[in-house]
Write a protein that holds these residues in place. Structure first.
Motif, PDB file in Angstrom:
ATOM      1  N   THR A  45      -2.621 -46.893  23.258  1.00 46.46           N
ATOM      2  CA  THR A  45      -2.509 -45.614  24.423  1.00 46.46           C
ATOM      3  C   THR A  45      -3.623 -44.678  24.565  1.00 46.46           C
ATOM      4  O   THR A  45      -3.904 -44.352  23.501  1.00 46.46           O
ATOM      5  CB  THR A  45      -0.896 -45.259  24.641  1.00 46.46           C
ATOM      6  N   ASP A  61      -3.327 -48.214  34.826  1.00 49.39           N
ATOM      7  CA  ASP A  61      -2.474 -47.815  36.165  1.00 49.39           C
ATOM      8  C   ASP A  61      -2.333 -47.198  37.152  1.00 49.39           C
ATOM      9  O   ASP A  61      -3.047 -45.499  37.528  1.00 49.39           O
ATOM     10  CB  ASP A  61      -0.906 -46.939  35.882  1.00 49.39           C
ATOM     11  N   ARG A  88      -2.616 -42.605  33.013  1.00 47.96           N
ATOM     12  CA  ARG A  88      -2.031 -44.042  32.263  1.00 47.96           C
ATOM     13  C   ARG A  88      -2.334 -45.188  32.149  1.00 47.96           C
ATOM     14  O   ARG A  88      -3.323 -45.631  33.147  1.00 47.96           O
ATOM     15  CB  ARG A  88      -0.040 -44.055  33.448  1.00 47.96           C
ATOM     16  N   TYR A  89      -3.233 -45.634  30.798  1.00 47.89           N
ATOM     17  CA  TYR A  89      -4.063 -46.352  30.101  1.00 47.89           C
ATOM     18  C   TYR A  89      -4.011 -47.007  29.018  1.00 47.89           C
ATOM     19  O   TYR A  89      -3.985 -45.770  28.317  1.00 47.89           O
ATOM     20  CB  TYR A  89      -5.362 -45.005  30.643  1.00 47.89           C
ATOM     21  N   SER A  90      -4.193 -47.247  29.148  1.00 47.28           N
ATOM     22  CA  SER A  90      -4.101 -48.482  27.422  1.00 47.28           C
ATOM     23  C   SER A  90      -5.831 -49.126  27.709  1.00 47.28           C
ATOM     24  O   SER A  90      -6.332 -49.986  28.679  1.00 47.28           O
ATOM     25  CB  SER A  90      -2.787 -49.571  27.386  1.00 47.28           C
ATOM     26  N   TYR A 126       1.656 -51.425  36.343  1.00 45.37           N
ATOM     27  CA  TYR A 126       1.442 -51.005  34.414  1.00 45.37           C
ATOM     28  C   TYR A 126       2.405 -51.654  33.657  1.00 45.37           C
ATOM     29  O   TYR A 126       2.076 -52.371  32.465  1.00 45.37           O
ATOM     30  CB  TYR A 126       0.774 -49.798  34.886  1.00 45.37           C
ATOM     31  N   GLU A 127       3.510 -51.863  34.178  1.00 48.47           N
ATOM     32  CA  GLU A 127       4.804 -52.281  32.529  1.00 48.47           C
ATOM     33  C   GLU A 127       4.828 -53.428  32.579  1.00 48.47           C
ATOM     34  O   GLU A 127       4.944 -54.094  31.825  1.00 48.47           O
ATOM     35  CB  GLU A 127       6.050 -51.382  33.517  1.00 48.47           C
ATOM     36  N   ASP A 154      -0.412 -41.450  29.142  1.00 49.01           N
ATOM     37  CA  ASP A 154       0.564 -41.247  29.214  1.00 49.01           C
ATOM     38  C   ASP A 154       1.007 -41.109  30.667  1.00 49.01           C
ATOM     39  O   ASP A 154       2.271 -40.223  30.194  1.00 49.01           O
ATOM     40  CB  ASP A 154       1.794 -42.102  27.945  1.00 49.01           C
ATOM     41  N   SER A 155       0.554 -40.230  31.367  1.00 48.90           N
ATOM     42  CA  SER A 155       1.240 -39.096  32.051  1.00 48.90           C
ATOM     43  C   SER A 155       0.523 -40.009  33.723  1.00 48.90           C
ATOM     44  O   SER A 155       0.721 -40.224  34.253  1.00 48.90           O
ATOM     45  CB  SER A 155       0.233 -37.409  32.066  1.00 48.90           C
ATOM     46  N   ASP A 156       1.768 -39.307  33.969  1.00 39.45           N
ATOM     47  CA  ASP A 156       1.615 -39.090  35.855  1.00 39.45           C
ATOM     48  C   ASP A 156       0.363 -39.335  36.243  1.00 39.45           C
ATOM     49  O   ASP A 156      -0.413 -40.228  37.357  1.00 39.45           O
ATOM     50  CB  ASP A 156       2.701 -38.899  36.527  1.00 39.45           C
TER      51      ASP A 156
END
Length: 259
Positions: free
Chosen positions: A167, A191, A175-177, A150-151, A170-172
């Motif tokens: 965003t 992610d 995680r999605y944008s 993802y990064e 943004d958690s484990d």
């Protein structure tokens, strides 16, 4: 009806599937979504155009069974200069899988591998502008990179395709944008580093809108397709992952079931 003449630069504008059995695939998509199929002729290698309500909706071409990319859907992002884009992909650390090429009178295309391993196409329109319907029953509704890195993916699409990133989570656990164009979210990045099996690479997936997800899933079974996930409800709709009889995977998206 949500018709569209052109797509914003960087946004999804076309989808096509490479098939080991084009006749079988054409029958499946005709019966499932009501798409009609027309061959573009020998000049275009027998490329098939699917139409919905007279609007271009997707493409199909023959592929060799067992070869990489066969029985796979590809998402294409719009560009105004595919040659410059190919240079930007390389500079950003991606790979050019199919170099820029002209489709006579229709446009120019290329296929890339992004920095997370996802395969994505690019389309510079001329005569062919892309799909003419979006977010309508039987039409593509959403497009998503399911990535193991993802990064690495986010800056690649921001820098190469000009996405404005937003965003959503943004958690484990989630995680999605999204890629935003003129204030509208048109594409997502998920992610999937914790979700995808080791043997499954990063990949793009497309969603087709349906009126009733459960009914569409039942129809997929009747047409000898495969249901890969049972329907589930999200705040964005009721989803299911399915595959056509050749094994090409895609998502169904319909209204949440009341109750």
């Amino acid at each position: 009806m949500p018709t569209r003449e052109t797509a914003p630069v960087g946004a999804p504008c076309w989808i096509d599937v490479t098939c080991s059995d084009v006749d079988r695939a054409a029958a499946f998509y005709r019966e499932l979504f009501g798409w009609t199929a027309e061959s573009s002729g020998e000049e275009y290698g027998g490329y098939v155009m699917f139409f919905s309500d007279g609007k271009p909706i997707a493409g199909m071409m023959a592929g060799e069974p067992g070869q990489p990319g066969t029985d796979t859907w590809t998402t294409y992002l719009a560009t105004d200069d595919v040659d410059r884009l190919a240079e930007a992909v390389t500079t950003a650390g991606g790979q050019v899988m199919v170099g820029p090429m002209t489709v006579p009178a229709q446009g120019r295309m290329a296929v890339f591998v992004d920095t997370s391993g996802g395969v994505v196409g690019a389309w510079q329109p001329d005569g062919h502008k892309g799909f003419g319907l979006i977010a309508e029953s039987g039409a593509p509704a959403w497009f998503e990179l399911v990535t193991k890195d993802y990064e690495a993916a986010l800056p690649f699409y921001r820098d190469v395709f000009g996405w404005e990133l937003s965003t959503l989570g943004d958690s484990d656990e989630f995680r999605y944008s999204t890629g935003r164009f003129d204030g509208e979210d048109l594409v997502g990045v998920f992610d999937a580093s914790r979700a995808l099996p080791a043997e499954v690479p990063s990949h793009w997936q497309m969603f087709v809108q349906v009126d009733d997800t459960d009914a569409a899933v039942a129809r997929v079974r009747e047409l000898d397709g495969a249901v890969l996930t049972r329907p589930w409800d999200t705040e964005y709709g009721r989803m299911a992952q399915v595959a056509d009889p050749n094994g090409a995977r895609f998502m169904l998206s319909g209204p949440v079931v009341a109750g």
